[in-house]
Enzyme design. Structure first.
Site, PDB file in Angstrom:
ATOM      1  N   THR A   1      -4.495 -33.812  -6.288  1.00 31.26           N
ATOM      2  CA  THR A   1      -3.900 -34.614  -5.225  1.00 31.26           C
ATOM      3  C   THR A   1      -2.784 -35.481  -5.801  1.00 31.26           C
ATOM      4  O   THR A   1      -2.953 -36.066  -6.862  1.00 31.26           O
ATOM      5  CB  THR A   1      -4.981 -35.521  -4.603  1.00 31.26           C
ATOM      6  OG1 THR A   1      -6.062 -34.714  -4.162  1.00 31.26           O
ATOM      7  CG2 THR A   1      -4.432 -36.326  -3.446  1.00 31.26           C
TER       8      THR A   1
ATOM      9  N   GLU B   1      -4.905 -27.702 -15.576  1.00 31.36           N
ATOM     10  CA  GLU B   1      -3.455 -27.808 -15.718  1.00 31.36           C
ATOM     11  C   GLU B   1      -3.000 -27.399 -17.115  1.00 31.36           C
ATOM     12  O   GLU B   1      -1.892 -26.895 -17.282  1.00 31.36           O
ATOM     13  CB  GLU B   1      -2.998 -29.234 -15.421  1.00 31.36           C
ATOM     14  CG  GLU B   1      -3.134 -29.636 -13.965  1.00 31.36           C
ATOM     15  CD  GLU B   1      -4.468 -30.280 -13.629  1.00 31.36           C
ATOM     16  OE1 GLU B   1      -4.631 -30.770 -12.503  1.00 31.36           O
ATOM     17  OE2 GLU B   1      -5.356 -30.283 -14.519  1.00 31.36           O
TER      18      GLU B   1
ATOM     19  N   ARG C   1       2.793 -39.641  -9.333  1.00 33.31           N
ATOM     20  CA  ARG C   1       1.540 -40.316  -9.015  1.00 33.31           C
ATOM     21  C   ARG C   1       1.122 -41.244 -10.139  1.00 33.31           C
ATOM     22  O   ARG C   1       1.483 -41.062 -11.297  1.00 33.31           O
ATOM     23  CB  ARG C   1       0.446 -39.263  -8.770  1.00 33.31           C
ATOM     24  CG  ARG C   1      -0.861 -39.809  -8.257  1.00 33.31           C
ATOM     25  CD  ARG C   1      -1.942 -38.732  -8.252  1.00 33.31           C
ATOM     26  NE  ARG C   1      -3.061 -39.125  -9.101  1.00 33.31           N
ATOM     27  CZ  ARG C   1      -4.161 -38.412  -9.260  1.00 33.31           C
ATOM     28  NH1 ARG C   1      -4.312 -37.262  -8.635  1.00 33.31           N
ATOM     29  NH2 ARG C   1      -5.128 -38.842 -10.053  1.00 33.31           N
TER      30      ARG C   1
ATOM     31  N   ASN D   1     -13.305 -32.100  -3.357  1.00 39.32           N
ATOM     32  CA  ASN D   1     -12.572 -33.363  -3.343  1.00 39.32           C
ATOM     33  C   ASN D   1     -11.112 -33.184  -2.981  1.00 39.32           C
ATOM     34  O   ASN D   1     -10.499 -34.081  -2.404  1.00 39.32           O
ATOM     35  CB  ASN D   1     -12.680 -34.046  -4.717  1.00 39.32           C
ATOM     36  CG  ASN D   1     -12.197 -35.476  -4.688  1.00 39.32           C
ATOM     37  OD1 ASN D   1     -12.584 -36.236  -3.815  1.00 39.32           O
ATOM     38  ND2 ASN D   1     -11.352 -35.843  -5.621  1.00 39.32           N
TER      39      ASN D   1
END
Length: 1307
Positions: A111, A144, A194, A1101
């Protein structure tokens, strides 16, 4: 104002329109020489600016131009078309260009970047072709770090590759980013900038992550808006091939990534001529690829003789990037009409004060510039787009010669630095080029998506005008520790166009408000001549939390990347929010208010709303409406999803478009949104829309109503807390921090009330009282058999058994009925029993109602029972806990233990929380929890709501979250730290006993403790005796002696006497994918740690993406066509790979006893233990919702879809000459029964493929059935082959906190 006259009659807002116009000045590009791309070993080629023909190589002709592709294949360019406009968010805008320009993508959910990966996966599954005529190959990786490695490999093979990430995910890519940049390979990485996890996790936007990779050698291009997200994405993809430098294209997470705005779309056909121009560079990239037909070596190891030179050899390529980017910007502008520059200046042509910034904050600053210029001030703004490579020449070319004062705004914080990154770059440029600037200061804003408004932007310019401007200031918060903050004035009345209608919606997570508002934005924006913007803010709860939707509509483009400050329309979709939150604080006088409530008169409104709201109604005089949306939704079968009822009412009242046009479009959007869930759901939503308009009730507010009464302004919890700083106790912290945050007033809290380091006290959810249930269970004492199953399955610990003596019940409320306790023998004689619910904490999931075998619970509307059951709950909380009277390692006995995890922010009916709640009832007073990032860290650790609490002695779970990927190692590290500290404590105890220091009682207690210290069942009692003996001992011994020092060490470390129970907890995304390498290593150590995998079979999530736990045939995100590979068999792999590890597969809702056995056996095992727990999730789409998830869970076990077993490892030692012992596998689900297809048809994740492609679904379901049978036969054989042991469980004496030995595993 509203956009057209309406019956409700909202008048237009007056706005000032005066002053001089701001200017947009295009900076002339400085002339410089640059390197062109070259093949390995070829000499560098240089070119100079040529105004007539563009960039021309100095020693080589330009690449041959290619014919423009056309749909007809004839080489003719397609006719020019007007750009299509559409409402999209920043993620979709970026993903469109990334898909068009790439052949391969590796993805992993994080996210707020995940939607880009979901989009390209969806388009690929649909067979959409990119501009090269190819369908993108999309592969989800395990992390990642895996994405970065695969990205590097595909690039090395000559593919056109992209990916999407942010935050910790971006940091995991750093090693490969260095490699890709060092090898001069073209690529584009799209980042939703972020915050990073430091003192706390934040999923929200700022620039911390991208600033952490500015040194990797990637070019960095920043988008400031949704429109720019599309355009800069294309510019990045086009430029990277020409430059041979990889690009990070970034934009603000959430603020841009999730903002919906109407933009001009770039048609893929328009891209093709641009792609044709770079085809030679793409061919060059492919020729440099690893290929045995023309081999070369890369990635060598180099020594000090040549390494330095190799780095400097890349300089010409990086030096060329700025002008190559500008050339591409110019070329794209010729197609789109939108001209960008590396640094764009807006403002007064003779500005004396200039701000430099990048990201969505630039749009806010631009509105402040327009406002101040109209007032006669001379101010400007430089918007940074190309951040790396930094071009000082281009910055100076954009800076007005009249500028005397500069402020640089950074959306990041670097502790210990002389300044934040953008400030340092600007400062260096000004200093090195000797620019005569009087003042240059820096400021920080917007960390963690903290709102940045035009008023705050004005404060930045005002600070520059001060005689001594603040440096290193902050704006948007109150810093009463360092006093670095700027104070903003009132919000501007001209920040958005006059024609704009601003709306604010207060909804509840899972009631559909956000989804409906997204559709409203798209419906309105699709209307000719209309523009729309939508942004959505959420609290930390998984479901049932507060959502606020900030929507703007108008006939002019909307550039307002900040929250609505003054709303023309406010929808309060949950009536209790009027009591809990200041919902009308932002209402414009005379605006429209719509409340979801069954009230039909002003008298009813007065009876239900607090004094604060009455004062606001009197002062603001809104056009007030009510609608019983909950009743409408219930009548049509939608349950608590009131979204479409409220949306239809919004269109009727707001006037943003004619209702006769809005309703058909709303129904069209319903069909598009819900068709995957079946016609039944679609038709129910249609019915809700049709019924809504008839249920609207206008509440007349008489002229002068309450105006003569005292209307003192409401003072919120945050305002009160501001005057009481320096929280010195848990009670202070509760009132100064927790309560204001729960009241949605955290933005008003000053720095001083927070604990440095980010710690929060336990048990704060007990004061939250969300009151989100429409109905709660009521106990029928006559029908109850006192099994406690209802409490056992409750996800939120909101229903619990009570035990009291007649004397204790003397003051009970009249409705506190009880019955004599059943069973238990003499110890329980005379006690009375009751099952009590907390109406404020219950979520209304009805799991307990459906699980009760005696029909002793029935749901009742909350308004009917609220007063009585609240009084009952308050009385219940005052009764003593009596868990010690019961065997805790049983289903019934466990529920008499106080749960030390209560009222979490998990979704209604959550399948994860019952497991963790049960753990705390069995071992909570000595638990240490290492929790992986994911659902369980969000419902378990979202400030300020901490569901982990303490018992009457102050003991309880110590909980911490490190990251997503490292949780196994983090938990392992905790265990090793505990092990070392306890070993030192044991050594001190041995010295104290050997040297006879302390009292005889103390030495005896220490000797006993040394014998049982590693036995969780017995160490606690022995620890208590040591502590009692220490308190009774005389004055401490002389610490200069070994014995005295040992005794002092013991006295200072008594908190390590009891044996901590270390639990490593996380979901399947962590355990099966990103964290598996760490998990594997922990298995290999054999250390005494316990692992609990809460297996929802998807990344719950982040919205339900595929994990390696996802089963065959399931349709989830990143597997839009159904997962085609089998599930990873974690349990079998562990039993066979690490036979000294305890392994259990459990399903709480299918077999209560088995999960209790597994947990007690796992905790008692003196090595690594693993419990894999089936956790039903709303994203699986169970038929009937989560209230029926127990039916699905039982079917999953019966059909063999989820096997139940417990594997007990062999003893670590055995007698010489005897057979080597083997572990024992107890297969607790012995037979396959039931119809697998019946189970699959109950879950939408499987049924959706059956509706979309029955043949494909049938084939995948057949494969799944085969794999289930093969696994079952394999487990049966493993169980049969395991040699019988005297007890399949671990040693009888070490099974839990005082619990009796578990029964032998059933066979």
């Amino acid at each position: 104002m509203l956009l057209r006259p309406q019956p409700c009659g909202v008048s237009a807002r007056p706005r000032a329109r005066q002053g001089i116009a701001q200017v947009v000045r295009v900076a002339p590009a400085p002339r410089r020489r640059r390197a062109l791309p070259r093949t390995p070993g070829a000499p560098a080629r240089y070119y100079r600016e040529d105004k007539a023909s563009g960039a021309t190589p100095a020693n080589q002709p330009p690449p041959a131009s290619q014919p423009t592709p056309s749909p007809n294949g004839d080489g003719a360019a397609p006719p020019k078309r007007a750009p299509k406009e559409a409402p999209v968010d920043g993620n979709e805008a970026t993903a469109r260009m990334a898909y068009a320009m790439s052949d391969v993508s590796f993805i992993y959910p994080i996210t707020p970047a995940t939607p880009m990966g979901e989009a390209v996966d969806q388009w690929a599954s649909e067979g959409r072709k990119n501009v090269f005529g190819n369908v993108m190959q999309v592969t989800e990786m395990e992390s990642e770090a895996g994405v970065a490695g695969a990205l590097h490999g595909a690039l090395a093979a000559g593919a056109l590759v992209t990916t999407f990430t942010c935050s910790q995910g971006l940091l995991l890519m750093i090693p490969n980013m260095y490699k890709i940049a060092g090898e001069l390979i073209p690529a584009v990485l799209h980042v939703t900038a972020r915050a990073l996890a430091g003192h706390a996790l934040s999923i929200f936007g700022d620039h911390q992550d991208v600033m952490a990779v500015r040194q990797t050698g990637w070019a960095m291009l920043c988008s400031h808006s949704v429109q720019e997200a599309q355009d800069m994405a294309l510019i990045s993809h086009l430029t990277t091939f020409k430059a041979r430098v990889p690009f990070v294209h970034f934009f603000d997470g959430f603020r841009t990534s999730h903002e919906i705005n109407k933009i001009k779309l770039i048609d893929p056909e328009e891209i093709k001529p641009l792609v044709a121009e770079i085809t030679p560079y793409i061919d060059d990239h492919r020729r440099r690829a690893l290929n045995p037909a023309h081999p070369h070596q890369r990635g060598t190891a180099q020594g000090p003789d040549v390494y330095f030179q190799g780095i400097e050899a890349a300089n010409p390529f990086h030096d060329a990037v700025p002008e190559l980017v500008q050339e591409t910007m110019d070329r794209v502008a010729s197609v789109t009409g939108r001209q960008y520059h590396l640094f764009d200046y807006v403002g007064h042509p003779e500005a004396d004060r200039v701000v430099v910034a990048m990201g969505s904050g630039s749009e806010v600053l631009e509105s402040a510039v327009a406002h101040l210029n109209k007032l006669g001030q001379k101010v400007g703004l430089i918007k940074v787009r190309l951040f790396r490579p930094w071009s000082a020449e281009h910055l100076l070319a954009a800076l007005p010669k009249t500028a005397k004062r500069i402020t640089v705004m950074d959306r990041t914080k670097e502790h210990g630095s002389g300044g934040e990154p953008l400030l340092l770059d600007v400062s260096s440029t000004i200093q090195r080029h000797k620019v005569p600037i009087e003042v240059l200061v820096g400021g920080r804003y917007g960390l963690g998506s903290k709102d940045f408004t035009p008023a705050m932007a004005v404060a930045v310019y005002d600070n520059m005008a001060a005689p001594s401007p603040k440096d290193s200031f902050v704006v948007g918060i109150i810093d009463d520790v360092g006093f670095s903050h700027l104070t903003a004035g009132p919000e501007l009345d001209d920040a958005v166009p006059d024609s704009t209608t601003e709306c604010l919606f207060w909804g509840m997570g899972s009631d559909g408000t956000v989804g409906a508002n997204k559709e409203a934005v798209k419906i309105i924006a699709a209307h000719d001549g209309m523009h729309a913007q939508g942004y959505f803010a959420y609290d930390a709860h998984k479901s049932g939390g507060v959502t606020t939707s900030h929507l703007r509509f108008g006939r002019e483009p909307i550039k307002a990347p900040y929250l609505v400050a003054t709303a023309d329309y406010i929808g309060v979709h949950q009536p209790q929010y009027l009591i809990k939150y200041d919902t009308l604080e932002r209402l414009r006088p005379g605006g429209v208010v719509l409340i979801n409530a069954p009230w039909k008169s002003l008298e009813e409104v007065e009876a239900h709303v607090p004094e604060r709201v009455k004062q606001q109604i009197a002062r603001l005089r809104p056009q007030l409406y009510c609608i019983d949306a909950a009743g409408v939704a219930k009548d049509v079968g939608l349950g608590r999803r009131t979204n479409m009822v409220m949306q239809a009412a919004f269109f009727a009242l707001s006037g943003v478009m004619p209702i006769e046009q809005a309703i058909p479009l709303l129904k069209e959007s319903i069909k598009k949104a819900y068709s995957k869930k079946g016609d039944k759901i679609v038709n129910m939503n249609y019915a809700a829309v049709d019924a809504a308009l008839d249920k609207l009730v206008k509440i007349e507010v008489p002229q002068g109503w309450r105006m003569g009464e005292d209307s003192r302004s409401f003072v919120g919890t945050a305002e009160r807390a501001v005057h009481i700083t320096g929280a010195s106790s848990p009670a202070d912290f509760l009132h100064q921090v927790v309560m204001p945050m729960l009241a949605m007033e955290g933005d008003k809290l000053p720095v001083s009330v927070f604990a440095p380091g980010g710690t929060f006290p336990p048990g704060t959810t007990a004061v939250e009282k969300r009151t989100i249930a429409a109905a709660v269970p009521i106990w029928d004492k006559a029908a109850c058999t006192q099994c406690n199953i209802c409490a056992f399955v409750c996800p939120h610990a909101a229903i619990r058994p009570a035990l009291a003596t007649p004397e204790e019940l003397s003051g009970a409320p009249a409705g506190f009925g009880t019955v004599p306790i059943k069973g238990g023998g003499p110890a329980l004689a005379g006690f009375q029993y009751r099952m009590q619910v907390s109406p404020h904490d219950c979520t209304g999931c009805e799991l307990c109602v459906n699980a009760c075998p005696d029909d002793a619970l029935a749901s009742k509307p909350i308004e009917q029972i609220m007063a009585g059951e609240t009084a009952n709950w308050d009385f219940f909380k005052g009764l003593p806990a009596r868990g010690e009277l019961f065997e805790k390692a049983t289903v019934r006995g466990s529920q008499f233990q106080t749960p030390l995890m209560e009222f979490s922010g998990a979704c209604e009916g959550c399948g994860e929380t019952p497991y963790v709640k049960l753990l705390t009832q069995l071992f909570g007073r000595r638990m240490v929890v290492a929790n992986a990032t994911g659902c369980s860290s969000i419902w378990g650790g979202s400030a300020p709501a901490n569901p982990y609490s303490v018992d009457a002695t102050g003991h309880g779970p110590a909980w911490a979250n490190s990251l997503f990927e490292d949780n196994a190692q983090f938990g392992f590290g905790i265990q090793m730290g505990v092990k070392q500290r306890r070993a030192a404590l044991a050594a001190a105890a041995e010295v104290a006993v050997a040297q006879s220091v302390g009292s005889e009682e103390l030495r005896a207690a220490l000797g006993e403790w040394l014998q049982v210290k590693d036995n969780g069942a017995l160490a606690g009692a022995a620890a208590a005796r040591v502590e009692a003996a220490l308190k009774a001992s005389p004055a401490p011994a002389d610490v200069s002696t070994a014995g005295g020092a040992a005794l002092a060490h013991i006295a200072g470390n008594t908190d390590m006497l009891d044996k901590p129970s270390v639990w490593i907890v996380g979901g399947d995304g962590w355990a099966y994918d990103i964290g598996y390498a760490g998990l594997d290593h922990v298995f290999s150590t054999g250390e005494d740690v316990n692992i609990l995998i809460l297996d929802t079979e998807e990344y719950s999530n982040t919205g339900g993406q595929k994990s390696k736990s996802t089963p065959l045939g399931a349709v989830v995100k990143f597997a839009a066509g159904g997962k085609s590979r089998p599930k990873k068999e974690m349990g079998i792999m562990t039993m066979e790979g690490y036979p000294d590890t305890y392994v259990a597969s459990v399903c709480l809702e299918a077999n209560y006893n088995q999960v209790v056995k597994a947990m007690t056996e796992a905790e008692a095992h003196p090595g690594v233990s693993l419990i894999i727990a089936y956790a039903p999730c709303a994203l699986q789409g169970p038929d009937g919702g989560m209230s029926k998830s127990q039916t699905d869970a039982k079917m999953a076990v019966d059909t063999g879809y989820w096997p139940l077993y417990r594997y007990a490892p062999p003893p670590r030692t055995h007698e010489p000459g005897t057979d080597i012992p083997r572990g024992v596998l107890a297969l607790d689900s012995k037979k396959l029964k039931g119809d697998l297809e019946a189970f699959l048809s109950r879950e939408n994740r499987f049924a959706i493929l059956s509706r979309k492609d029955k043949d494909a679904a049938d084939e995948l379901h057949h494969q799944l059935d085969d794999s289930i049978h093969l696994r079952h036969e394999r487990l049966k054989k493993m169980a049969a082959d395991s040699k019988p042991q005297p007890s399949a469980g671990p040693a009888a004496a070490a099974n839990g906190d005082g619990a009796a030995p578990p029964p032998a595993a059933s066979s």
